[in-house]
Design a protein around this motif. Structure first.
Motif, PDB file in Angstrom:
ATOM      1  N   SER A 422     -25.902   1.270 -52.252  1.00  0.00           N
ATOM      2  CA  SER A 422     -25.635   0.788 -51.190  1.00  0.00           C
ATOM      3  C   SER A 422     -24.848  -0.580 -49.783  1.00  0.00           C
ATOM      4  N   SER A 423     -24.306  -1.180 -51.928  1.00  0.00           N
ATOM      5  CA  SER A 423     -23.626  -2.543 -51.129  1.00  0.00           C
ATOM      6  C   SER A 423     -21.996  -2.100 -51.703  1.00  0.00           C
ATOM      7  N   ASN A 424     -21.630  -1.477 -52.069  1.00  0.00           N
ATOM      8  CA  ASN A 424     -20.678  -0.581 -52.707  1.00  0.00           C
ATOM      9  C   ASN A 424     -19.713   0.171 -51.514  1.00  0.00           C
ATOM     10  N   LYS A 425     -18.945   0.375 -52.020  1.00  0.00           N
ATOM     11  CA  LYS A 425     -17.985   1.448 -51.298  1.00  0.00           C
ATOM     12  C   LYS A 425     -17.594   2.576 -52.983  1.00  0.00           C
ATOM     13  N   GLN A 426     -18.811   2.150 -54.149  1.00  0.00           N
ATOM     14  CA  GLN A 426     -17.952   3.745 -54.877  1.00  0.00           C
ATOM     15  C   GLN A 426     -18.837   4.652 -54.710  1.00  0.00           C
ATOM     16  N   CYS A 427     -17.752   5.541 -55.100  1.00  0.00           N
ATOM     17  CA  CYS A 427     -18.220   6.881 -54.796  1.00  0.00           C
ATOM     18  C   CYS A 427     -19.503   6.908 -55.927  1.00  0.00           C
ATOM     19  N   ALA A 428     -20.773   7.123 -54.634  1.00  0.00           N
ATOM     20  CA  ALA A 428     -21.755   8.451 -55.470  1.00  0.00           C
ATOM     21  C   ALA A 428     -22.004   8.985 -56.653  1.00  0.00           C
ATOM     22  N   ALA A 429     -20.841  10.192 -56.515  1.00  0.00           N
ATOM     23  CA  ALA A 429     -21.349  10.869 -57.520  1.00  0.00           C
ATOM     24  C   ALA A 429     -20.027  10.335 -59.028  1.00  0.00           C
ATOM     25  N   LYS A 430     -19.769   9.522 -58.980  1.00  0.00           N
ATOM     26  CA  LYS A 430     -18.824   9.111 -59.653  1.00  0.00           C
ATOM     27  C   LYS A 430     -19.193   9.767 -61.438  1.00  0.00           C
ATOM     28  N   ASP A 431     -20.789   9.104 -61.823  1.00  0.00           N
ATOM     29  CA  ASP A 431     -20.637  10.024 -63.144  1.00  0.00           C
ATOM     30  C   ASP A 431     -21.005  11.895 -62.422  1.00  0.00           C
ATOM     31  N   TYR A 432     -20.935  12.271 -61.918  1.00  0.00           N
ATOM     32  CA  TYR A 432     -21.577  13.468 -61.457  1.00  0.00           C
ATOM     33  C   TYR A 432     -20.409  14.610 -61.838  1.00  0.00           C
ATOM     34  N   VAL A 433     -18.947  13.846 -61.213  1.00  0.00           N
ATOM     35  CA  VAL A 433     -17.592  13.882 -61.355  1.00  0.00           C
ATOM     36  C   VAL A 433     -17.455  14.122 -62.895  1.00  0.00           C
ATOM     37  N   VAL A 434     -17.893  13.173 -63.792  1.00  0.00           N
ATOM     38  CA  VAL A 434     -17.277  13.229 -65.058  1.00  0.00           C
ATOM     39  C   VAL A 434     -18.005  13.689 -65.932  1.00  0.00           C
ATOM     40  N   ALA A 435     -19.095  14.255 -65.384  1.00  0.00           N
ATOM     41  CA  ALA A 435     -20.407  14.754 -66.459  1.00  0.00           C
ATOM     42  C   ALA A 435     -19.400  16.191 -65.987  1.00  0.00           C
ATOM     43  N   THR A 436     -19.462  17.153 -65.005  1.00  0.00           N
ATOM     44  CA  THR A 436     -19.401  17.671 -64.375  1.00  0.00           C
ATOM     45  C   THR A 436     -17.646  18.432 -65.324  1.00  0.00           C
ATOM     46  N   ALA A 437     -16.958  17.159 -65.458  1.00  0.00           N
ATOM     47  CA  ALA A 437     -15.406  17.169 -66.029  1.00  0.00           C
ATOM     48  C   ALA A 437     -15.923  17.873 -67.617  1.00  0.00           C
ATOM     49  N   SER A 438     -16.486  17.361 -68.042  1.00  0.00           N
ATOM     50  CA  SER A 438     -16.973  17.416 -69.253  1.00  0.00           C
ATOM     51  C   SER A 438     -17.020  18.410 -69.866  1.00  0.00           C
ATOM     52  N   LEU A 439     -18.515  18.673 -68.976  1.00  0.00           N
ATOM     53  CA  LEU A 439     -19.434  20.035 -69.057  1.00  0.00           C
ATOM     54  C   LEU A 439     -17.709  21.067 -68.761  1.00  0.00           C
ATOM     55  N   LEU A 440     -17.047  21.444 -68.344  1.00  0.00           N
ATOM     56  CA  LEU A 440     -16.167  22.313 -67.917  1.00  0.00           C
ATOM     57  C   LEU A 440     -15.445  22.604 -68.994  1.00  0.00           C
ATOM     58  N   VAL A 441     -14.896  21.306 -69.579  1.00  0.00           N
ATOM     59  CA  VAL A 441     -14.210  21.324 -70.539  1.00  0.00           C
ATOM     60  C   VAL A 441     -15.081  22.285 -72.132  1.00  0.00           C
ATOM     61  N   ALA A 442     -16.380  21.475 -72.626  1.00  0.00           N
ATOM     62  CA  ALA A 442     -17.100  21.851 -73.386  1.00  0.00           C
ATOM     63  C   ALA A 442     -17.611  23.126 -73.285  1.00  0.00           C
ATOM     64  N   TRP A 443     -17.645  23.873 -72.576  1.00  0.00           N
ATOM     65  CA  TRP A 443     -17.857  24.884 -71.852  1.00  0.00           C
ATOM     66  C   TRP A 443     -16.860  26.102 -72.107  1.00  0.00           C
ATOM     67  N   ILE A 444     -15.838  25.258 -71.601  1.00  0.00           N
ATOM     68  CA  ILE A 444     -14.630  26.195 -71.756  1.00  0.00           C
ATOM     69  C   ILE A 444     -14.321  26.538 -74.175  1.00  0.00           C
TER      70      ILE A 444
END
Length: 470
Positions: A422-444
């Protein structure tokens, strides 16, 4: 990079805003027409022999007034990091610079992305967003894989019938269903107009807000006259937005109630912020990033697919968040695509006070109120940090040395090694984005031995199912 503290020479910020009216028109036409955005920043960096310089930035309304935002541009990793120092800079209403779409697009309220951390409402909404993401983790992976299966079945059918598949629409349908069910707990199939065309409603809502700031490559000067010279009225998409609002209100009651009960937000504040997170941050960000990830891997001719396939199939854990710990090359590939092609190219902030800005080799005086514009594609190709900065190096972020480079991966409005709060403007879903993209590649690579994209990077031309390759 050396950690030795040195006193940097104080330098006047090079560059200028040119003559009244003419200077802003010239810079605008260079940015959108004569040079394009990337060349716009690169040529000025070379001209001034400085990674920090002054220029005008579009858009301007109307065209013939000298109202282009006057900015200080930051293009190296050291100065760029200043944009995340909330004690020094303010983030109020600067998501896309001095231009801000009408609040009519967000229920006549300023949603989270436009709030500075110093504003009381920021912490409530940011913590709510983080809570929603944590709750969504229970279904995130299963919903992702279910919708990927539908998406790639469509791609296979298109290839069989037409010889190739332009995959943007199947991807957007996949993303809309996956994100809506994961973040809001609402099934788009409950309402036919949402289930069939919800992704298109978001596309229009996003496009009308951002058209004044982007180039779409239509015939000039028509693009300048009709796309970049005025703001588009919300009335053009008000009906579409109302459908999305009513859908969230009716089908996402549990998450709406969470915002009301646990965070003291009104129903309107919850729904409008949810729609912005869903549409602008999640759906919009993934729509920009994932096609580039898919096309980069699908167009690679260096043997990357074989290496990714081998790593994925060596993994013995069920494919999910925990399995990513052993998929180092997969995650590094995702990081490298984010480095070269960040979903948001420009980051803005306004000086909260007078301060001295440092680049690698110089210091510059910044005055309170000045608008800072960081051009991320150059900041994350900083030759002082990255070897072969303009090359795609999939294993760049592997090993101990590679992991240290994550301090300079800024795609999420902060370094990859930082934690959203809450004290910064970093994307709340930062780790979810990397994880989702990585899971997409792994799933392929659990489903296919390989796939290929055409030279335009917009179509998949062939897939080889697992076990059917040589």
């Amino acid at each position: 990079m050396s950690s030795t503290t040195t006193v940097l020479p104080l330098r006047n910020i090079p560059g200028s805003y040119g003559l009244p009216l003419l200077g802003s028109i010239k810079d605008r036409l260079d940015y959108f027409w004569f040079q394009g955005s990337d060349s716009f920043f690169r040529t000025r960096k070379l001209k001034y022999k400085s990674t920090v310089f002054r220029t005008n930035m579009p858009p301007s309304f109307p065209f013939f007034f000298d109202v282009n935002p006057k900015v200080v541009v930051l293009t190296d990793s050291k100065s760029f990091a200043t944009l995340f120092d909330i004690s020094t800079v303010e983030k109020k209403d600067v998501l896309v610079g001095d231009y801000m779409p009408s609040v009519n697009y967000t229920g006549k309220m300023r949603v989270l992305a436009y709030l500075d951390p110093s504003e009381p409402k920021h912490s409530l909404v940011k913590n709510f967003a983080i809570d929603v993401l944590k709750s969504s983790s229970k279904v995130w992976v299963s919903e992702l894989f279910s919708n990927l299966d539908t998406m790639w079945s469509t791609i296979e059918s298109d290839i069989s019938n037409n010889g190739s598949s332009i995959f943007l629409v199947p991807l957007q349908k996949c993303l809309f269903r996956f994100l809506t069910k994961s973040l809001i707990g609402a099934d788009p199939a409950a309402r036919p107009e949402i289930g069939d065309g919800g992704f298109a409603l978001l596309d229009k809502w996003l496009a009308l807000q951002l058209l004044p700031t982007i180039s779409i490559g239509v015939l000039q000067p028509l693009e300048e006259i009709f796309l970049h010279s005025f703001q588009y009225p919300f009335a053009l998409v008000s009906g579409d937005y109302k459908k999305l609002y009513q859908f969230v209100e009716a089908e996402g009651k549990e998450v709406v109630e969470k915002g009301r009960k646990d965070y003291n937000l009104t129903t309107e504040e919850v729904i409008h912020n949810l729609l912005f997170i869903l549409g602008f941050n999640a759906f919009g960000g993934f729509t920009i990033f994932l096609p580039k990830l898919i096309s980069t891997i699908g167009g690679d001719k260096t043997g990357l697919q074989a290496k990714l396939r081998e790593e994925v199939r060596k993994n013995k854990e069920p494919l999910g968040f925990d399995a990513l710990r052993s998929l180092e090359l997969v995650q590094s590939t995702v990081y490298e695509v984010l480095r070269l092609n960040p979903p948001v190219a420009l980051q803005y902030a306004r000086a909260r006070k007078d301060f001295v800005l440092s680049s690698h080799d110089s210091a510059y005086e910044i005055r309170k109120g000045e608008l800072l514009c960081g051009y991320q594609p150059l900041a994350m190709r900083d030759e002082m940090v990255f070897d072969r900065p303009d090359e795609f190096v999939p294993d760049r972020f592997t090993g101990e040395k590679g992991r240290k480079l994550l301090d300079y991966l800024f795609w999420s409005n902060g370094p990859q090694t930082a934690t959203p709060g809450s004290s910064n403007k970093q994307c709340a879903a930062k780790d979810y984005v990397v994880a989702t993209a990585s899971l997409l590649v792994a799933w392929i690579f659990t489903r296919y031995d390989e796939f290929k994209c055409d030279d335009s990077s917009s179509a998949i031309t062939s897939v080889v199912k697992a076990g059917e390759g040589k």
